[in-house]
Design a protein around this motif. Structure first.
Motif, PDB file in Angstrom:
ATOM      1  N   GLY A 150      19.325   3.171  -0.665  1.00  0.00           N
ATOM      2  CA  GLY A 150      18.496   4.347  -0.735  1.00  0.00           C
ATOM      3  C   GLY A 150      18.006   4.853  -1.957  1.00  0.00           C
ATOM      4  O   GLY A 150      17.699   5.916  -2.242  1.00  0.00           O
ATOM      5  N   ILE A 151      18.268   4.010  -3.092  1.00  0.00           N
ATOM      6  CA  ILE A 151      18.040   4.403  -4.368  1.00  0.00           C
ATOM      7  C   ILE A 151      16.559   4.504  -4.691  1.00  0.00           C
ATOM      8  O   ILE A 151      15.963   3.766  -4.487  1.00  0.00           O
ATOM      9  N   VAL A 152      16.363   5.605  -5.288  1.00  0.00           N
ATOM     10  CA  VAL A 152      14.878   5.829  -5.828  1.00  0.00           C
ATOM     11  C   VAL A 152      15.033   5.929  -7.389  1.00  0.00           C
ATOM     12  O   VAL A 152      15.761   6.574  -7.954  1.00  0.00           O
ATOM     13  N   TRP A 153      14.112   5.167  -8.085  1.00  0.00           N
ATOM     14  CA  TRP A 153      14.271   4.863  -9.499  1.00  0.00           C
ATOM     15  C   TRP A 153      13.328   5.704 -10.171  1.00  0.00           C
ATOM     16  O   TRP A 153      12.120   5.776  -9.557  1.00  0.00           O
ATOM     17  N   ASP A 154      13.501   6.274 -11.264  1.00  0.00           N
ATOM     18  CA  ASP A 154      12.661   6.318 -12.169  1.00  0.00           C
ATOM     19  C   ASP A 154      12.089   5.099 -12.960  1.00  0.00           C
ATOM     20  O   ASP A 154      12.727   4.828 -14.146  1.00  0.00           O
TER      21      ASP A 154
END
Length: 342
Positions: A150-154
């Motif tokens: 569930g990691i959301v990256w920039d």
């Protein structure tokens, strides 16, 4: 190295692709892809140093000891001849730190490294690096690439950070090592472990979700509880007696995916024998000869994804002791298989 100082990261080698038949079922494919990197339990993995300073070599030896101390069924032995080593370790300071994944090392030329360390291993971060690269060789991928994390990256900041110093990666390398999600076929379970030895350190600003990691992610280093649970489950300690397999006697096996059956073979005469499995299951079948108390690989076959059974021939010598190990990928249509030698 201070907590906020940029750190170099592991840049693992790409997976060696396998060709599976068209039309193979999804559950069968998932098990083959998931388990094909794992070693047959009871294997002794031999490692050789391709040079390197004594202190760096000792740090790697200590990391092998730390994995083994968990009571796992694998063992590790240092050898002087690179041709006898499954794991060949270099210390090229200009090539970063990396390893091939699991049994992919067997496809690498006998004079080529399968693992490299590109920075000092005598620091706390270096100790974790040594454990991390060995983790890859045991079959562990990067934890932050878990598709269930569930990691959301920039993404713009990720590319900016990893293409700069000290990593100096290309955009493709950055995508492959950080942003790419591992196929769900290649992961066990669904929980993300940010404390894993297989997790990267990330500075502030790269992760936008989960919110608790907006200011950075700094794993504690060393083997987490989940790392230890995984390796003990995948390579359980070899306890209890091993049954003897007699020639021409088929032994039925009822195994779950990833489980293993082991047999001792004391050949009644010296000759060439056939060793194989029966049924519709996908298995890897490996024969070891005990030499000076250590099991040494003699022969093996992997029938995963193919409409055949594992089968090979080997000359067995009366008075010598052998161990046959059968590891299951997929249980087949009937859910049963059998092993025999004749």
């Amino acid at each position: 190295m201070s907590e906020n100082q940029p750190r170099p990261h592991c840049n693992p080698k790409p997976r060696i692709p396998i060709a599976l038949p068209a039309g193979i079922s999804d559950p069968r494919m998932r098990l083959i892809v998931l388990l094909r990197t794992k070693w047959v339990n009871g294997t002794v993995l031999h490692y050789h140093f391709l040079g390197g300073p004594a202190a760096q070599q000792e740090a790697v030896r200590s990391a092998f000891v730390e994995w083994k101390a968990l009571g796992i069924g694998l063992d590790f032995a240092e050898v002087a001849d690179p041709g006898e080593a499954e794991i060949r370790i270099a210390f090229d300071q200009g090539n970063g730190s990396w390893s091939y994944l699991g049994k992919d090392v067997l496809g690498i030329g006998a004079t080529e490294p399968t693992m490299n360390f590109g920075w000092d291993l005598t620091t706390d971060y270096g100790r974790t690096t040594a454990l991390h690269e060995i983790g890859h060789t045991l079959g562990l991928p990067h934890e932050h690439q878990n598709p269930f994390a569930g990691i959301v990256w920039d993404e713009q900041k990720v590319y900016q950070y990893f293409t700069g110093a000290p990593n100096g990666w290309t955009r493709d390398q950055t995508f492959h090592n950080v942003l790419r999600k591992i196929n769900t076929h290649e992961v066990e379970g669904s929980n993300w472990d940010p404390d894993s030895v297989m997790e990267y350190w990330f500075p502030a600003g790269l992760i936008t979700e989960p919110a608790e990691f907006k200011d950075g992610l700094t794993p504690p280093g060393g083997l987490s509880a989940a790392d230890q649970e995984w390796v003990r489950r995948t390579y359980p300690g070899l306890n209890g007696s091993t049954p003897t397999l007699k020639p021409f006697e088929s032994v039925a096996l009822s195994l779950v995916a990833g489980a293993q059956a082991d047999f001792v073979i004391d050949p009644p005469s010296s000759r060439s024998y056939q060793l194989g499995t029966f049924g519709t299951a996908d298995t890897v079948l490996v024969l070891f000869e005990e030499i000076d108390g250590e099991p040494r690989f003699l022969a093996g076959d992997d029938d995963s994804g193919e409409d055949r059974n594992a089968l090979f021939s080997a000359k067995l010598i009366q008075g010598r002791r052998y161990v046959l190990r059968v590891r299951l990928y997929w249980a087949g249509q009937s859910g049963q298989t059998a092993a025999m030698y004749w």
